[in-house]
Design a protein around this motif. Structure first.
Motif, PDB file in Angstrom:
ATOM      1  N   LEU A  80       0.849  -1.186   0.000  1.00 48.00           N
ATOM      2  CA  LEU A  80       0.000   0.000   0.000  1.00 48.00           C
ATOM      3  C   LEU A  80       0.885   1.236   0.000  1.00 48.00           C
ATOM      4  CD1 LEU A  80      -2.881   1.126   0.154  1.00 48.00           C
ATOM      5  CD2 LEU A  80      -2.666   1.038   2.656  1.00 48.00           C
ATOM      6  N   VAL A  81       0.626   2.141  -0.961  1.00 47.92           N
ATOM      7  CA  VAL A  81       1.431   3.355  -1.080  1.00 47.92           C
ATOM      8  C   VAL A  81       0.714   4.511  -0.404  1.00 47.92           C
ATOM      9  CG1 VAL A  81       2.479   5.005  -2.677  1.00 47.92           C
ATOM     10  CG2 VAL A  81       2.484   2.586  -3.226  1.00 47.92           C
ATOM     11  N   GLU A  82      -0.531   4.754  -0.817  1.00 46.40           N
ATOM     12  CA  GLU A  82      -1.283   5.880  -0.272  1.00 46.40           C
ATOM     13  C   GLU A  82      -2.760   5.696  -0.585  1.00 46.40           C
ATOM     14  OE1 GLU A  82      -1.648  10.676  -1.062  1.00 46.40           O
ATOM     15  OE2 GLU A  82       0.276   9.716  -1.411  1.00 46.40           O
ATOM     16  N   GLY A  83      -3.603   5.838   0.424  1.00 42.69           N
ATOM     17  CA  GLY A  83      -5.045   5.706   0.207  1.00 42.69           C
ATOM     18  C   GLY A  83      -5.399   4.342  -0.345  1.00 42.69           C
ATOM     19  N   VAL A  84      -5.872   4.300  -1.588  1.00 41.55           N
ATOM     20  CA  VAL A  84      -6.256   3.038  -2.235  1.00 41.55           C
ATOM     21  C   VAL A  84      -5.260   2.628  -3.327  1.00 41.55           C
ATOM     22  CG1 VAL A  84      -8.721   3.329  -1.753  1.00 41.55           C
ATOM     23  CG2 VAL A  84      -7.766   4.205  -3.897  1.00 41.55           C
ATOM     24  N   ILE A  85      -4.140   3.344  -3.406  1.00 38.17           N
ATOM     25  CA  ILE A  85      -3.138   3.059  -4.438  1.00 38.17           C
ATOM     26  C   ILE A  85      -2.068   2.119  -3.874  1.00 38.17           C
ATOM     27  CG2 ILE A  85      -1.410   4.034  -6.008  1.00 38.17           C
ATOM     28  CD1 ILE A  85      -4.344   4.711  -6.708  1.00 38.17           C
ATOM     29  N   TRP A  86      -1.813   1.066  -4.637  1.00 35.36           N
ATOM     30  CA  TRP A  86      -0.837   0.046  -4.279  1.00 35.36           C
ATOM     31  C   TRP A  86       0.304   0.053  -5.286  1.00 35.36           C
ATOM     32  CZ3 TRP A  86      -1.411  -3.570  -0.220  1.00 35.36           C
ATOM     33  CH2 TRP A  86      -2.603  -3.438   0.492  1.00 35.36           C
ATOM     34  N   GLU A  87       1.467  -0.373  -4.826  1.00 33.71           N
ATOM     35  CA  GLU A  87       2.592  -0.592  -5.726  1.00 33.71           C
ATOM     36  C   GLU A  87       2.758  -2.094  -5.884  1.00 33.71           C
ATOM     37  OE1 GLU A  87       6.125   2.053  -5.606  1.00 33.71           O
ATOM     38  OE2 GLU A  87       7.158   0.179  -5.099  1.00 33.71           O
ATOM     39  N   PHE A  88       2.843  -2.539  -7.131  1.00 33.92           N
ATOM     40  CA  PHE A  88       2.952  -3.959  -7.443  1.00 33.92           C
ATOM     41  C   PHE A  88       4.294  -4.229  -8.097  1.00 33.92           C
ATOM     42  CE2 PHE A  88      -1.532  -2.941  -7.411  1.00 33.92           C
ATOM     43  CZ  PHE A  88      -2.075  -3.971  -6.660  1.00 33.92           C
ATOM     44  N   GLY A  89       4.870  -5.363  -7.783  1.00 31.45           N
ATOM     45  CA  GLY A  89       6.109  -5.809  -8.408  1.00 31.45           C
ATOM     46  C   GLY A  89       5.964  -7.247  -8.848  1.00 31.45           C
ATOM     47  N   LEU A  90       5.904  -7.455 -10.146  1.00 32.31           N
ATOM     48  CA  LEU A  90       5.791  -8.789 -10.728  1.00 32.31           C
ATOM     49  C   LEU A  90       7.176  -9.191 -11.210  1.00 32.31           C
ATOM     50  CD1 LEU A  90       4.206 -11.236 -11.823  1.00 32.31           C
ATOM     51  CD2 LEU A  90       3.789  -9.891 -13.900  1.00 32.31           C
ATOM     52  N   CYS A  91       7.722 -10.246 -10.619  1.00 32.99           N
ATOM     53  CA  CYS A  91       9.054 -10.726 -10.983  1.00 32.99           C
ATOM     54  C   CYS A  91       8.934 -12.111 -11.604  1.00 32.99           C
ATOM     55  CB  CYS A  91       9.952 -10.798  -9.757  1.00 32.99           C
ATOM     56  SG  CYS A  91      10.214  -9.200  -8.985  1.00 32.99           S
ATOM     57  N   CYS A  92       9.337 -12.208 -12.855  1.00 26.63           N
ATOM     58  CA  CYS A  92       9.385 -13.474 -13.582  1.00 26.63           C
ATOM     59  C   CYS A  92      10.817 -13.673 -14.049  1.00 26.63           C
ATOM     60  CB  CYS A  92       8.446 -13.437 -14.791  1.00 26.63           C
ATOM     61  SG  CYS A  92       6.714 -13.158 -14.347  1.00 26.63           S
ATOM     62  N   CYS A  93      11.159 -14.894 -14.437  1.00 22.45           N
ATOM     63  CA  CYS A  93      12.515 -15.140 -14.947  1.00 22.45           C
ATOM     64  C   CYS A  93      12.805 -14.256 -16.149  1.00 22.45           C
ATOM     65  CB  CYS A  93      12.676 -16.604 -15.348  1.00 22.45           C
ATOM     66  SG  CYS A  93      12.685 -17.729 -13.946  1.00 22.45           S
ATOM     67  N   GLU A  94      11.807 -14.036 -16.986  1.00 23.38           N
ATOM     68  CA  GLU A  94      11.980 -13.345 -18.246  1.00 23.38           C
ATOM     69  C   GLU A  94      11.887 -11.826 -18.144  1.00 23.38           C
ATOM     70  OE1 GLU A  94       9.916 -15.743 -17.527  1.00 23.38           O
ATOM     71  OE2 GLU A  94      10.434 -17.420 -18.790  1.00 23.38           O
ATOM     72  N   ILE A  95      11.071 -11.343 -17.194  1.00 19.90           N
ATOM     73  CA  ILE A  95      10.750  -9.918 -17.154  1.00 19.90           C
ATOM     74  C   ILE A  95      10.364  -9.513 -15.733  1.00 19.90           C
ATOM     75  CG2 ILE A  95       8.310 -10.246 -17.737  1.00 19.90           C
ATOM     76  CD1 ILE A  95       8.628  -7.790 -19.636  1.00 19.90           C
ATOM     77  N   GLN A  96      10.607  -8.249 -15.402  1.00 22.21           N
ATOM     78  CA  GLN A  96      10.186  -7.678 -14.129  1.00 22.21           C
ATOM     79  C   GLN A  96       9.392  -6.408 -14.438  1.00 22.21           C
ATOM     80  OE1 GLN A  96      13.884  -8.116 -14.500  1.00 22.21           O
ATOM     81  NE2 GLN A  96      13.311 -10.233 -14.141  1.00 22.21           N
ATOM     82  N   VAL A  97       8.265  -6.260 -13.756  1.00 23.66           N
ATOM     83  CA  VAL A  97       7.383  -5.124 -14.006  1.00 23.66           C
ATOM     84  C   VAL A  97       6.993  -4.511 -12.669  1.00 23.66           C
ATOM     85  CG1 VAL A  97       5.191  -4.389 -15.011  1.00 23.66           C
ATOM     86  CG2 VAL A  97       6.454  -6.292 -16.038  1.00 23.66           C
ATOM     87  N   GLY A  98       7.111  -3.201 -12.574  1.00 25.01           N
ATOM     88  CA  GLY A  98       6.679  -2.470 -11.393  1.00 25.01           C
ATOM     89  C   GLY A  98       5.663  -1.420 -11.799  1.00 25.01           C
TER      90      GLY A  98
END
Length: 108
Positions: A80-98
């Protein structure tokens, strides 16, 4: 980390894969499924995601065929970052997405 998010998405069904990663101007759609039953899909739809980073493994640069789905999910974190906004981090062998977004709608 928000265990409720990953618990809901993965349903205690073991190691998962990303089967679909699709973007529109206002939406990120992820389709995930357990490796032992790739037909048992969960769909997470994130509205208005704000991307922080998208990185491919440096060994994969120029090797687009290695980015073919499905991708093995190593981690999928949420904070949880602020209010209803979350930070997500998807880590796969091939790619990482934030990215930042509200909690996604999850369907099965």
């Amino acid at each position: 980390m928000n265990d409720t998010f990953t618990d809901r998405l993965f349903r205690s069904l073991g190691t998962h894969a990303v089967k679909e990663f699709s973007l529109t101007e206002t939406r990120l759609k992820l389709v995930v499924a357990p490796w032992n039953n790739l037909d048992n899909e969960a769909i997470a739809t994130f509205e208005n995601p704000e991307f922080i980073f998208i990185e491919a493994d440096s060994d994969l640069v120029g090797a687009i065929s290695n980015l073919n789905l499905p991708w093995d999910i190593i981690r999928f974190d949420s904070n949880l970052v602020e209010g209803v906004i979350w930070e997500f981090g998807l880590c796969c062998c091939e790619i990482q997405v934030g990215f930042k977004s509200k909690m996604p709608e999850i369907t099965f």
